[in-house]
Design a protein around this motif. Structure first.
Motif, PDB file in Angstrom:
ATOM      1  N   PHE A 214      28.486  42.929  37.736  1.00 41.96           N
ATOM      2  CA  PHE A 214      28.167  43.740  36.562  1.00 41.96           C
ATOM      3  C   PHE A 214      29.352  44.565  36.059  1.00 41.96           C
ATOM      4  N   ALA A 215      30.450  44.552  36.811  1.00 42.68           N
ATOM      5  CA  ALA A 215      31.692  45.126  36.298  1.00 42.68           C
ATOM      6  C   ALA A 215      32.507  44.080  35.554  1.00 42.68           C
ATOM      7  N   LEU A 216      32.081  42.808  35.655  1.00 40.07           N
ATOM      8  CA  LEU A 216      32.851  41.716  35.064  1.00 40.07           C
ATOM      9  C   LEU A 216      32.136  41.057  33.886  1.00 40.07           C
ATOM     10  N   PHE A 217      30.933  40.580  34.106  1.00 40.64           N
ATOM     11  CA  PHE A 217      30.289  39.716  33.117  1.00 40.64           C
ATOM     12  C   PHE A 217      29.907  40.397  31.805  1.00 40.64           C
ATOM     13  N   PRO A 218      29.481  41.647  31.784  1.00 35.30           N
ATOM     14  CA  PRO A 218      29.142  42.242  30.475  1.00 35.30           C
ATOM     15  C   PRO A 218      30.352  42.678  29.652  1.00 35.30           C
ATOM     16  N   TYR A 219      31.564  42.330  30.089  1.00 34.49           N
ATOM     17  CA  TYR A 219      32.764  42.792  29.405  1.00 34.49           C
ATOM     18  C   TYR A 219      33.647  41.591  29.051  1.00 34.49           C
ATOM     19  N   PRO A 220      33.572  41.123  27.820  1.00 35.86           N
ATOM     20  CA  PRO A 220      34.288  39.900  27.424  1.00 35.86           C
ATOM     21  C   PRO A 220      35.781  39.912  27.748  1.00 35.86           C
TER      22      PRO A 220
END
Length: 408
Positions: A104-110
């Motif tokens: 969740f630190a990676l996927f919601p941030y393009p």
């Protein structure tokens, strides 16, 4: 866990054959009916034990049971209300908390996702090692698609011919980072059908992954609403099933804030296929001599009720034949982050779907969701099957409208 929604379930069992985990394991507590029983028990004071949390975690949230239920049970609402309770009351192992924090630190941030792209080949080679460190890391490495060239989309793609509408395009996180050609094809198709396509700069995550996993999606939702309000568009067109499903639920996500709920209710959101059928065709369809198998993404077919529209669009293309996939209502195992946090059942479901796709004998698989595309492609590779190319509905339409003769 709304007790009134729970009471709607009459325990008839129509949901059982459509539930992926019940199909796999045949366990009552891993069916919608069983999970609703657990929700009722929790409301009556039974604590959130690791076993109870495990049954909720095992649910894909595919919503096939919602389609099958003759009593109108809103299981989608029930499971979305339950997941935050699990996160609040169930203490996960430290290593599980760590990998969830990473996802969740990676996927919601393009932008962060795009930084991962150069390492995709290395990820595949490291997958066995990462699997031993944690199954989620192994799944993440295995599922990452091959690196593709990213060219930024313009802020505005002008309509070809007479302008019929002004729409916004959600570029998405996974779609934008790993499948940028889908967004380009979407913009071209909309422009050829007479739409000015506005692609706001700096748009972020719509909140789908957070919402479907029990985390707070309100900040993402508010930012997305504000972005497209500022763009001044008639409709927001979405080409990823999970994103479209979540955006259509914004009024419920923001129910505790009357101002934002009103703004959410004014935001018109449509899936690409849904919107194009509503708009009606004007661009000429050129032949595509292909046989395709169409895959129903769960958050498109079950959550949004969009089933006929993609088939209608594909059916309008000369020389293109559409074949149905057996067990189409059974999820492929992607389900947002499910194939990362529950990799074992996700792999079993993915391989089951890959076999069903292969049985169609199609030249091309058409999928309207990036997660499904990665899941089924990975399953085919794992089974050692001859690869079947996968394309989005937008890419098939783009090839026809531009007269390419094939899908590139």
């Amino acid at each position: 866990m709304d007790p009134e929604l729970i009471k709607d379930c009459v325990h008839c069992g129509f949901c059982l054959p459509t539930c992926p985990t019940y199909v796999l394991w045949g366990e009552e507590m891993d069916s919608p009916r069983g999970r609703i029983h657990l929700m009722a028990q929790h409301n009556e004071g039974v604590p959130m034990s690791p076993e109870m949390a495990g049954h909720f975690d095992a649910c894909l949230g595919c919503m096939a049971c919602v389609t099958a239920c003759p009593s109108g049970v809103q299981y989608d609402r029930l499971i979305e209300h339950t997941r935050p309770v699990v996160e609040r009351e169930h203490t996960r192992e430290p290593r599980d908390r760590a990998v969830r924090a990473l996802v969740f630190a990676l996927f919601p941030y393009p932008r962060r996702l795009r930084l991962v792209k150069p390492f995709t080949r290395l990820n595949r080679r490291l997958a066995p090692f990462l699997e031993r460190v944690h199954p989620t890391l192994g799944a993440l490495a295995e599922l990452t698609p091959p690196r593709s060239r990213t060219r930024p989309l313009p802020a505005l793609v002008r309509a070809r011919g007479r302008r019929r509408a002004r729409v916004g395009l959600l570029t998405g996180c996974v779609q934008g980072a790993f499948f940028p050609d889908v967004n380009r094809a979407t913009a071209r198709v909309l422009a050829l059908e007479g739409c000015d396509v506005v692609i706001p700069r700096g748009q972020g995550c719509c909140g789908a992954l957070s919402l479907h996993s029990g985390y707070d999606a309100r900040t993402f939702a508010k930012k997305t609403i504000a972005t497209f309000e500022k763009a001044g568009v008639d409709t927001v067109v979405v080409n990823a099933a999970g994103c479209g499903s979540s955006m259509k639920d914004y009024a419920d996500v923001l129910a505790d804030d009357p101002d934002w709920r009103l703004r959410a209710s004014r935001l018109k959101v449509r899936d690409l296929a849904e919107y194009l059928v509503e708009l009606g065709p004007v661009a000429e369809r050129h032949p595509l001599p292909l046989t395709v198998a169409y895959h129903d993404a769960c958050h498109l077919a079950h959550a949004q009720g969009v089933r006929a529209q993609p088939r209608e669009l594909l059916g309008e293309i000369p020389d293109l034949k559409v074949r149905e996939i057996s067990e189409s209502a059974i999820c492929c195992g992607s389900a947002g982050t499910y194939n990362l946090f529950q990799p074992a059942p996700a792999r079993e479901l993915g391989e089951r779907k890959a076999v069903r796709v292969e049985e169609t004998g199609a030249d091309l698989l058409v999928s309207a969701n990036p997660g499904c595309t990665m899941q089924i492609t990975t399953a085919m590779r794992r089974l050692g099957r001859p690869p079947i190319p996968v394309a989005h509905t937008a890419q098939v339409l783009d090839a026809s409208l531009r007269g390419l003769g094939t899908v590139r």
